[in-house]
Design a protein around this motif. Structure first.
Motif, PDB file in Angstrom:
ATOM      1  N   GLU A   1       0.826  -1.219   0.000  1.00 22.59           N
ATOM      2  CA  GLU A   1       0.000   0.000   0.000  1.00 22.59           C
ATOM      3  C   GLU A   1       0.854   1.260   0.000  1.00 22.59           C
ATOM      4  O   GLU A   1       0.372   2.352  -0.298  1.00 22.59           O
ATOM      5  CB  GLU A   1      -0.934  -0.001   1.204  1.00 22.59           C
ATOM      6  N   LEU A   2       2.151   1.098   0.313  1.00 22.30           N
ATOM      7  CA  LEU A   2       3.053   2.248   0.313  1.00 22.30           C
ATOM      8  C   LEU A   2       3.799   2.389  -1.007  1.00 22.30           C
ATOM      9  O   LEU A   2       4.386   3.437  -1.284  1.00 22.30           O
ATOM     10  CB  LEU A   2       4.072   2.113   1.450  1.00 22.30           C
ATOM     11  N   GLY A   3       3.801   1.337  -1.818  1.00 22.06           N
ATOM     12  CA  GLY A   3       4.529   1.341  -3.081  1.00 22.06           C
ATOM     13  C   GLY A   3       5.286   0.043  -3.275  1.00 22.06           C
ATOM     14  O   GLY A   3       5.178  -0.891  -2.469  1.00 22.06           O
ATOM     15  N   LYS A   4       6.084  -0.028  -4.328  1.00 24.01           N
ATOM     16  CA  LYS A   4       6.847  -1.234  -4.627  1.00 24.01           C
ATOM     17  C   LYS A   4       8.055  -1.354  -3.712  1.00 24.01           C
ATOM     18  O   LYS A   4       8.703  -0.369  -3.378  1.00 24.01           O
ATOM     19  CB  LYS A   4       7.307  -1.213  -6.087  1.00 24.01           C
TER      20      LYS A   4
ATOM     21  N   THR B   1      10.586   7.851   4.486  1.00 23.41           N
ATOM     22  CA  THR B   1      10.739   9.290   4.255  1.00 23.41           C
ATOM     23  C   THR B   1       9.540   9.858   3.499  1.00 23.41           C
ATOM     24  O   THR B   1       9.005  10.917   3.854  1.00 23.41           O
ATOM     25  CB  THR B   1      12.031   9.559   3.460  1.00 23.41           C
ATOM     26  N   GLU B   2       9.120   9.137   2.454  1.00 23.33           N
ATOM     27  CA  GLU B   2       8.010   9.611   1.628  1.00 23.33           C
ATOM     28  C   GLU B   2       6.695   9.706   2.396  1.00 23.33           C
ATOM     29  O   GLU B   2       5.884  10.605   2.168  1.00 23.33           O
ATOM     30  CB  GLU B   2       7.822   8.687   0.419  1.00 23.33           C
ATOM     31  N   HIS B   3       6.460   8.761   3.342  1.00 20.93           N
ATOM     32  CA  HIS B   3       5.173   8.689   4.033  1.00 20.93           C
ATOM     33  C   HIS B   3       5.236   9.180   5.481  1.00 20.93           C
ATOM     34  O   HIS B   3       4.234   9.109   6.202  1.00 20.93           O
ATOM     35  CB  HIS B   3       4.651   7.245   4.011  1.00 20.93           C
ATOM     36  N   GLY B   4       6.392   9.679   5.902  1.00 23.96           N
ATOM     37  CA  GLY B   4       6.514  10.201   7.257  1.00 23.96           C
ATOM     38  C   GLY B   4       6.328   9.138   8.323  1.00 23.96           C
ATOM     39  O   GLY B   4       5.761   9.404   9.387  1.00 23.96           O
ATOM     40  N   LEU B   5       6.817   7.930   8.063  1.00 19.30           N
ATOM     41  CA  LEU B   5       6.667   6.816   8.999  1.00 19.30           C
ATOM     42  C   LEU B   5       8.031   6.382   9.520  1.00 19.30           C
ATOM     43  O   LEU B   5       9.078   6.710   8.957  1.00 19.30           O
ATOM     44  CB  LEU B   5       5.995   5.627   8.293  1.00 19.30           C
ATOM     45  N   SER B   6       8.008   5.615  10.608  1.00 24.22           N
ATOM     46  CA  SER B   6       9.246   5.033  11.112  1.00 24.22           C
ATOM     47  C   SER B   6       9.562   3.782  10.300  1.00 24.22           C
ATOM     48  O   SER B   6       8.696   3.216   9.628  1.00 24.22           O
ATOM     49  CB  SER B   6       9.107   4.658  12.590  1.00 24.22           C
TER      50      SER B   6
ATOM     51  N   ASN C   1      10.167   0.887  11.470  1.00 23.47           N
ATOM     52  CA  ASN C   1       9.407  -0.213  12.059  1.00 23.47           C
ATOM     53  C   ASN C   1       7.975  -0.244  11.511  1.00 23.47           C
ATOM     54  O   ASN C   1       7.431  -1.315  11.188  1.00 23.47           O
ATOM     55  CB  ASN C   1       9.382  -0.086  13.584  1.00 23.47           C
ATOM     56  N   GLU C   2       7.352   0.936  11.391  1.00 19.30           N
ATOM     57  CA  GLU C   2       5.988   1.002  10.869  1.00 19.30           C
ATOM     58  C   GLU C   2       5.933   0.534   9.409  1.00 19.30           C
ATOM     59  O   GLU C   2       5.010  -0.179   9.000  1.00 19.30           O
ATOM     60  CB  GLU C   2       5.459   2.440  10.975  1.00 19.30           C
ATOM     61  N   VAL C   3       6.945   0.907   8.630  1.00 18.80           N
ATOM     62  CA  VAL C   3       6.988   0.483   7.230  1.00 18.80           C
ATOM     63  C   VAL C   3       7.146  -1.031   7.137  1.00 18.80           C
ATOM     64  O   VAL C   3       6.482  -1.694   6.329  1.00 18.80           O
ATOM     65  CB  VAL C   3       8.140   1.186   6.479  1.00 18.80           C
ATOM     66  N   GLU C   4       8.011  -1.607   7.980  1.00 19.34           N
ATOM     67  CA  GLU C   4       8.207  -3.066   7.977  1.00 19.34           C
ATOM     68  C   GLU C   4       6.908  -3.796   8.311  1.00 19.34           C
ATOM     69  O   GLU C   4       6.580  -4.819   7.703  1.00 19.34           O
ATOM     70  CB  GLU C   4       9.298  -3.457   8.974  1.00 19.34           C
ATOM     71  N   ILE C   5       6.162  -3.293   9.261  1.00 14.94           N
ATOM     72  CA  ILE C   5       4.904  -3.940   9.652  1.00 14.94           C
ATOM     73  C   ILE C   5       3.913  -3.892   8.483  1.00 14.94           C
ATOM     74  O   ILE C   5       3.245  -4.895   8.173  1.00 14.94           O
ATOM     75  CB  ILE C   5       4.309  -3.247  10.894  1.00 14.94           C
ATOM     76  N   ILE C   6       3.822  -2.764   7.824  1.00 17.25           N
ATOM     77  CA  ILE C   6       2.888  -2.627   6.679  1.00 17.25           C
ATOM     78  C   ILE C   6       3.295  -3.576   5.550  1.00 17.25           C
ATOM     79  O   ILE C   6       2.443  -4.219   4.932  1.00 17.25           O
ATOM     80  CB  ILE C   6       2.850  -1.162   6.196  1.00 17.25           C
ATOM     81  N   ILE C   7       4.590  -3.660   5.291  1.00 16.96           N
ATOM     82  CA  ILE C   7       5.074  -4.561   4.228  1.00 16.96           C
ATOM     83  C   ILE C   7       4.757  -6.016   4.558  1.00 16.96           C
ATOM     84  O   ILE C   7       4.324  -6.786   3.700  1.00 16.96           O
ATOM     85  CB  ILE C   7       6.581  -4.362   4.007  1.00 16.96           C
ATOM     86  N   SER C   8       4.965  -6.403   5.815  1.00 14.90           N
ATOM     87  CA  SER C   8       4.681  -7.789   6.230  1.00 14.90           C
ATOM     88  C   SER C   8       3.215  -8.121   6.045  1.00 14.90           C
ATOM     89  O   SER C   8       2.829  -9.222   5.652  1.00 14.90           O
ATOM     90  CB  SER C   8       5.076  -7.987   7.703  1.00 14.90           C
TER      91      SER C   8
END
Length: 390
Positions: A343-346, A373-378, A380-387
């Motif tokens: 949902e954040l991109g490729k 950087t693009e979504h203003g997230l940490s 850790n938050e990006v890793e959780i979304i990707i998982s």
């Protein structure tokens, strides 16, 4: 385990290698598209079927469209060209490694620094395409191990930019130091400096013994057709499925030394030089030496064929006066690299497998950082979304 084997009974050149790789299954349209990422004009790749002494294969020719207008480049020009391209990091690293190997050899022959070497031949467009093309093809095949028979160098004399030279050419002779070779099969240059540098840079093991099943044989056709010996480069591809646990074993070299008198700030530079030259891993282990002096043990894991280069880097960029060297066997999990949609991109990810099951899933850190950087997230938050996107 996927093995690429070079049977260099008639030698190797850059264009013979390209032909062999295409004959083996590299998509020529993909190769041409990747070469265009260099963003240089004035050449194109011609691919055709051809035959030498009854052996058919693929002939790849890099056609320079206006040779009279072509530049003579130095190493830094070639490095800038590759680094500024949109080629993959793996292709860039291998291409630069091959060019550096040739530049160092030419520099020694002419007693000048490698940055002052005029690339009369290897800086020309056709050789740039041959070398970068070799890196593109190897990356495309995704082999686990590259092996080669002893390299046939040929004999007699060869005409080059500097005049008449003996075969092997002086630069070729330096490049193949510590590598098994043969000479005298033909009275001409069977292996060019470009061909030699490609092999020395990519081969994990030189051996005349084949102990694996051959699934595919391919031939790269050379430009010359004047000898009773077929001027072709033969390559084999083997893929064994007997690794039920999804592991493969590779022979490697471990270099070690103990250092107790070096500025710690130097280690970052040393590590960078070693990784840039192709080291598989570099690490430090805290130790206690004589007189209870705290120190570090430097360990460098690399393929055997680049061990001499690793030693030179260590001696030139550290304070050690000696090294230990021994052979090791690496057991490596099967890995796959792929790109997934989230949902954040490729995001590029690496998956590792053991006994038929995926046991590791790791997103590429640079992609994590970019999305954070693009979504203003940490991170850790990006890793959780990707998982959750899997």
């Amino acid at each position: 385990m996927k093995i690429l084997y070079y049977d260099c009974f008639a030698g190797i050149s850059g264009d013979m290698n390209l032909g062999a790789m295409i004959d083996l299954g590299v998509d020529p349209d993909f190769l041409i598209a990747e070469l265009q990422k260099l963003n240089i004009e004035g050449f194109h790749l011609e691919i055709q079927k051809d035959i030498r002494r009854g052996i058919s294969g693929t002939k790849a020719t890099v056609v320079v469209e206006n040779p009279e207008n072509e530049k003579h480049r130095h190493l830094r020009h070639v490095e800038e060209l590759i680094n500024q391209s949109s080629l993959s990091p793996e292709v860039k690293i291998l291409s630069l490694k091959i060019f550096d190997l040739i530049a160092v050899a030419e520099g020694k022959v002419h007693n000048i620094d490698k940055q002052r070497v005029h690339f009369h031949e290897v800086g020309a467009l056709d050789s740039i395409a041959d070398i970068v093309g070799a890196a593109i093809c190897l990356d495309y095949l995704k082999v686990d191990k590259v092996m080669s028979a002893p390299i046939q160098l040929g004999g007699g004399m060869v005409k080059c930019a500097h005049g008449i030279m003996p075969v092997p050419a002086p630069a070729t002779a330096l490049i193949v130091q510590n590598v098994p070779v043969k000479t005298g099969l033909v009275q001409h240059e069977a292996t060019t400096p470009t061909g030699a540098a490609i092999l020395v840079s990519i081969v994990d093991e030189f051996t005349g013994q084949i102990n694996f099943p051959i699934q595919k044989t391919a031939y790269g056709i050379g430009q010359r057709d004047v000898s009773e010996v077929p001027n072709v480069l033969r390559v084999y591809l083997s893929e064994t499925s007997d690794n039920a646990d999804n592991t493969s074993q590779k022979e490697a070299c471990m270099l070690e030394c103990n250092i107790d008198d070096m500025n710690p700030e130097w280690y970052d530079h040393l590590f960078g030089k070693l990784f840039e030259a192709g080291a598989s891993d570099v690490f430090l282990t805290p130790i206690i030496m004589k007189k209870s002096r705290p120190a570090n043990m430097l360990s460098v894991l690399c393929s055997k064929n680049i061990a001499p280069e690793m030693k030179a880097i260590i001696f030139n960029n550290s304070t050690t006066i000696g090294l230990r060297e021994y052979q090791v066997t690496k057991t490596v999990l099967e890995r796959q690299e792929k790109e997934i949609e989230t949902e954040l991109g490729k995001v590029r990810v690496k998956c590792s497998y053991f006994q038929g099951k995926e046991i590791r899933f790791k997103p590429e850190f640079e992609d994590l950082k970019k999305l954070a950087t693009e979504h203003g997230l940490s991170l850790n938050e990006v890793e959780i979304i990707i998982s959750k996107s899997r």
